[in-house]
Design an enzyme around this catalytic site. Structure first.
Site, PDB file in Angstrom:
ATOM      1  N   LYS A  11       0.822  -1.215   0.000  1.00  0.00           N
ATOM      2  CA  LYS A  11       0.000   0.000   0.000  1.00  0.00           C
ATOM      3  C   LYS A  11       0.859   1.269   0.000  1.00  0.00           C
ATOM      4  O   LYS A  11       2.060   1.220   0.267  1.00  0.00           O
ATOM      5  CB  LYS A  11      -0.951  -0.046   1.202  1.00  0.00           C
ATOM      6  CG  LYS A  11      -1.943  -1.214   1.127  1.00  0.00           C
ATOM      7  CD  LYS A  11      -2.976  -1.135   2.244  1.00  0.00           C
ATOM      8  CE  LYS A  11      -3.988  -2.263   2.145  1.00  0.00           C
ATOM      9  NZ  LYS A  11      -5.024  -2.180   3.204  1.00  0.00           N
ATOM     10  N   TYR A  51     -12.308  -1.719  -4.029  1.00  0.00           N
ATOM     11  CA  TYR A  51     -12.879  -1.888  -2.693  1.00  0.00           C
ATOM     12  C   TYR A  51     -14.397  -1.737  -2.686  1.00  0.00           C
ATOM     13  O   TYR A  51     -14.980  -1.397  -1.648  1.00  0.00           O
ATOM     14  CB  TYR A  51     -12.234  -0.909  -1.711  1.00  0.00           C
ATOM     15  CG  TYR A  51     -10.869  -1.357  -1.193  1.00  0.00           C
ATOM     16  CD1 TYR A  51     -10.751  -2.485  -0.386  1.00  0.00           C
ATOM     17  CD2 TYR A  51      -9.710  -0.659  -1.497  1.00  0.00           C
ATOM     18  CE1 TYR A  51      -9.523  -2.914   0.091  1.00  0.00           C
ATOM     19  CE2 TYR A  51      -8.464  -1.070  -1.016  1.00  0.00           C
ATOM     20  CZ  TYR A  51      -8.387  -2.199  -0.215  1.00  0.00           C
ATOM     21  OH  TYR A  51      -7.168  -2.618   0.271  1.00  0.00           O
ATOM     22  N   PHE A  59     -15.755   4.146   6.417  1.00  0.00           N
ATOM     23  CA  PHE A  59     -14.386   4.539   6.070  1.00  0.00           C
ATOM     24  C   PHE A  59     -14.088   4.453   4.568  1.00  0.00           C
ATOM     25  O   PHE A  59     -12.957   4.682   4.138  1.00  0.00           O
ATOM     26  CB  PHE A  59     -13.372   3.693   6.858  1.00  0.00           C
ATOM     27  CG  PHE A  59     -13.502   2.200   6.632  1.00  0.00           C
ATOM     28  CD1 PHE A  59     -12.931   1.580   5.526  1.00  0.00           C
ATOM     29  CD2 PHE A  59     -14.194   1.407   7.542  1.00  0.00           C
ATOM     30  CE1 PHE A  59     -13.032   0.218   5.320  1.00  0.00           C
ATOM     31  CE2 PHE A  59     -14.313   0.029   7.336  1.00  0.00           C
ATOM     32  CZ  PHE A  59     -13.727  -0.562   6.219  1.00  0.00           C
ATOM     33  N   ARG A  87      -2.579 -14.468   4.752  1.00  0.00           N
ATOM     34  CA  ARG A  87      -3.264 -13.657   5.777  1.00  0.00           C
ATOM     35  C   ARG A  87      -2.532 -13.780   7.110  1.00  0.00           C
ATOM     36  O   ARG A  87      -2.440 -12.823   7.876  1.00  0.00           O
ATOM     37  CB  ARG A  87      -4.719 -14.106   5.933  1.00  0.00           C
ATOM     38  CG  ARG A  87      -5.575 -13.942   4.690  1.00  0.00           C
ATOM     39  CD  ARG A  87      -6.079 -12.544   4.465  1.00  0.00           C
ATOM     40  NE  ARG A  87      -7.034 -12.112   5.452  1.00  0.00           N
ATOM     41  CZ  ARG A  87      -7.755 -10.982   5.353  1.00  0.00           C
ATOM     42  NH1 ARG A  87      -7.597 -10.197   4.293  1.00  0.00           N
ATOM     43  NH2 ARG A  87      -8.590 -10.642   6.281  1.00  0.00           N
ATOM     44  N   THR A  93      -5.756  -6.729  10.629  1.00  0.00           N
ATOM     45  CA  THR A  93      -6.024  -5.453   9.944  1.00  0.00           C
ATOM     46  C   THR A  93      -5.489  -4.277  10.754  1.00  0.00           C
ATOM     47  O   THR A  93      -4.847  -3.375  10.211  1.00  0.00           O
ATOM     48  CB  THR A  93      -7.547  -5.272   9.750  1.00  0.00           C
ATOM     49  OG1 THR A  93      -8.073  -6.452   9.145  1.00  0.00           O
ATOM     50  CG2 THR A  93      -7.851  -4.068   8.885  1.00  0.00           C
ATOM     51  N   ARG A 104       2.375  -6.541   8.989  1.00  0.00           N
ATOM     52  CA  ARG A 104       1.700  -5.345   9.515  1.00  0.00           C
ATOM     53  C   ARG A 104       2.288  -4.919  10.857  1.00  0.00           C
ATOM     54  O   ARG A 104       2.389  -3.732  11.146  1.00  0.00           O
ATOM     55  CB  ARG A 104       0.188  -5.587   9.602  1.00  0.00           C
ATOM     56  CG  ARG A 104      -0.474  -5.465   8.229  1.00  0.00           C
ATOM     57  CD  ARG A 104      -1.916  -5.887   8.244  1.00  0.00           C
ATOM     58  NE  ARG A 104      -2.602  -5.543   7.002  1.00  0.00           N
ATOM     59  CZ  ARG A 104      -3.761  -6.075   6.640  1.00  0.00           C
ATOM     60  NH1 ARG A 104      -4.349  -6.978   7.405  1.00  0.00           N
ATOM     61  NH2 ARG A 104      -4.325  -5.711   5.503  1.00  0.00           N
ATOM     62  N   ASN A 114      -2.137   0.372   6.578  1.00  0.00           N
ATOM     63  CA  ASN A 114      -1.650  -0.867   7.185  1.00  0.00           C
ATOM     64  C   ASN A 114      -0.761  -1.688   6.256  1.00  0.00           C
ATOM     65  O   ASN A 114      -0.704  -2.904   6.344  1.00  0.00           O
ATOM     66  CB  ASN A 114      -2.817  -1.688   7.760  1.00  0.00           C
ATOM     67  CG  ASN A 114      -3.825  -2.101   6.706  1.00  0.00           C
ATOM     68  OD1 ASN A 114      -3.650  -1.795   5.533  1.00  0.00           O
ATOM     69  ND2 ASN A 114      -4.861  -2.797   7.124  1.00  0.00           N
ATOM     70  N   HIS A 117      -2.154  -5.469   1.565  1.00  0.00           N
ATOM     71  CA  HIS A 117      -3.444  -6.133   1.391  1.00  0.00           C
ATOM     72  C   HIS A 117      -3.224  -7.630   1.177  1.00  0.00           C
ATOM     73  O   HIS A 117      -2.189  -8.025   0.640  1.00  0.00           O
ATOM     74  CB  HIS A 117      -4.140  -5.554   0.149  1.00  0.00           C
ATOM     75  CG  HIS A 117      -5.267  -6.385  -0.373  1.00  0.00           C
ATOM     76  ND1 HIS A 117      -6.523  -6.354   0.178  1.00  0.00           N
ATOM     77  CD2 HIS A 117      -5.327  -7.290  -1.384  1.00  0.00           C
ATOM     78  CE1 HIS A 117      -7.306  -7.216  -0.485  1.00  0.00           C
ATOM     79  NE2 HIS A 117      -6.597  -7.784  -1.437  1.00  0.00           N
ATOM     80  N   GLU A 128      -9.231 -10.218  -7.955  1.00  0.00           N
ATOM     81  CA  GLU A 128      -8.289  -9.121  -7.702  1.00  0.00           C
ATOM     82  C   GLU A 128      -7.060  -9.228  -8.594  1.00  0.00           C
ATOM     83  O   GLU A 128      -6.549  -8.207  -9.082  1.00  0.00           O
ATOM     84  CB  GLU A 128      -7.906  -9.110  -6.219  1.00  0.00           C
ATOM     85  CG  GLU A 128      -9.099  -8.748  -5.331  1.00  0.00           C
ATOM     86  CD  GLU A 128      -8.873  -8.952  -3.837  1.00  0.00           C
ATOM     87  OE1 GLU A 128      -9.796  -8.687  -3.062  1.00  0.00           O
ATOM     88  OE2 GLU A 128      -7.764  -9.398  -3.450  1.00  0.00           O
TER      89      GLU A 128
HETATM   90  P1  GTP Z   1      -7.212  -5.894   3.176  1.00  0.00           P
HETATM   91  O1  GTP Z   1      -6.231  -7.014   3.099  1.00  0.00           O
HETATM   92  O2  GTP Z   1      -6.595  -4.565   2.759  1.00  0.00           O
HETATM   93  O3  GTP Z   1      -8.503  -6.200   2.468  1.00  0.00           O
HETATM   94  O4  GTP Z   1      -7.498  -5.717   4.731  1.00  0.00           O
HETATM   95  P2  GTP Z   1      -8.380  -6.642   5.657  1.00  0.00           P
HETATM   96  O5  GTP Z   1      -9.016  -7.755   4.888  1.00  0.00           O
HETATM   97  O6  GTP Z   1      -7.522  -7.011   6.813  1.00  0.00           O
HETATM   98  O7  GTP Z   1      -9.485  -5.601   6.133  1.00  0.00           O
HETATM   99  P3  GTP Z   1     -10.865  -5.200   5.411  1.00  0.00           P
HETATM  100  O8  GTP Z   1     -11.012  -5.914   4.116  1.00  0.00           O
HETATM  101  O9  GTP Z   1     -11.934  -5.310   6.433  1.00  0.00           O
HETATM  102  O10 GTP Z   1     -10.634  -3.641   5.145  1.00  0.00           O
HETATM  103  C1  GTP Z   1      -9.981  -3.207   3.969  1.00  0.00           C
HETATM  104  C2  GTP Z   1      -9.063  -2.052   4.320  1.00  0.00           C
HETATM  105  O11 GTP Z   1      -9.844  -0.936   4.747  1.00  0.00           O
HETATM  106  C3  GTP Z   1      -8.122  -2.314   5.504  1.00  0.00           C
HETATM  107  O12 GTP Z   1      -6.950  -2.985   5.170  1.00  0.00           O
HETATM  108  C4  GTP Z   1      -7.816  -0.913   5.949  1.00  0.00           C
HETATM  109  O13 GTP Z   1      -6.834  -0.307   5.097  1.00  0.00           O
HETATM  110  C5  GTP Z   1      -9.145  -0.212   5.739  1.00  0.00           C
HETATM  111  N1  GTP Z   1      -9.966  -0.234   6.954  1.00  0.00           N
HETATM  112  C6  GTP Z   1     -10.590  -1.299   7.520  1.00  0.00           C
HETATM  113  N2  GTP Z   1     -11.270  -0.940   8.609  1.00  0.00           N
HETATM  114  C7  GTP Z   1     -11.078   0.395   8.751  1.00  0.00           C
HETATM  115  C8  GTP Z   1     -11.532   1.365   9.687  1.00  0.00           C
HETATM  116  O14 GTP Z   1     -12.253   1.065  10.633  1.00  0.00           O
HETATM  117  N3  GTP Z   1     -11.114   2.655   9.469  1.00  0.00           N
HETATM  118  C9  GTP Z   1     -10.314   3.011   8.425  1.00  0.00           C
HETATM  119  N4  GTP Z   1      -9.952   4.289   8.281  1.00  0.00           N
HETATM  120  N5  GTP Z   1      -9.875   2.120   7.531  1.00  0.00           N
HETATM  121  C10 GTP Z   1     -10.238   0.836   7.690  1.00  0.00           C
HETATM  122 MG    MG Z   2     -10.082  -7.459   3.068  1.00  0.00          MG
END
Ligand code: GTP
Ligand code: MG
Length: 139
Positions: A11, A51, A59, A87, A93, A104, A114, A117, A128
């Site tokens: 990222k 996304y 968010f 993962r 996350t 992370r 973070n 992805h 993807e």
């Molecule tokens: P990805 O691998 O990036 O998909 O992350 P994830 O699967 O661990 O988390 P998720 O798919 O739920 O969320 C996608 C992305 O949105 C996260 O990696 C964060 O960058 C962002 N994100 C998730 N939750 C929050 C939140 O509560 N606030 C903010 N600002 N960003 C968030």
């Molecule tokens: Mg995700």
């Protein structure tokens, strides 16, 4: 388990901080083979498409602005049990909850910025991967 694939993206916070090489090294050391890789920039619109599953989340706008704020490095990876193992390698996350030694824990700055992805299913890994790479770019 048979070899399968996952998709990842380094990222904007991690590319800006010069962590691309260190992250790729950890990924290769964990046994993943690179199938495709490039550096590119998402527009806000493309970030929104990627996304789209989060479109209703509070968010979402911030996430799309952040993901288009600088270059990203999308990568397709291959390994047995790729999705779940990847993962595990990246960690939770929210970096505050990420285990020691995870990508992370090492490189993420916040819940949003973070560092990396990781696809959450085989089906999404394929969707993807095809979002970023033509079949002829996958080796
Ligand atoms: P990805 O691998 O990036 O998909 O992350 P994830 O699967 O661990 O988390 P998720 O798919 O739920 O969320 C996608 C992305 O949105 C996260 O990696 C964060 O960058 C962002 N994100 C998730 N939750 C929050 C939140 O509560 N606030 C903010 N600002 N960003 C968030
Ligand atoms: Mg995700």
């Amino acid at each position: 388990m048979a070899q399968n694939r996952t998709f990842t993206m380094i990222k904007p916070d991690a590319t800006a901080d010069g962590h691309t090489g260190a992250i790729i090294k950890l990924i290769e050391e964990a046994g993943f083979r690179i199938v495709a890789l490039k550096k590119t920039l998402l527009t806000k619109e493309l970030a929104g498409k990627f996304y789209a599953v989060h479109a209703e989340r509070p968010f979402y706008n911030d996430l799309c602005a952040y993901m288009s704020s600088g270059p990203i490095v999308p990568i397709i990876l291959e390994k047995d049990n790729a999705v779940a193992d990847f993962r595990k390698l990246i960690g939770a996350t929210n970096p505050a909850n990420a285990e020691e030694g995870t990508i992370r824990k090492l490189f993420a700055k916040s819940m949003e910025a973070n560092a990396i992805h990781g696809s959450d299913s085989d089906e999404n890994a394929e969707i993807e991967s095809n979002f970023f790479f033509a079949q002829t770019e996958q080796y």
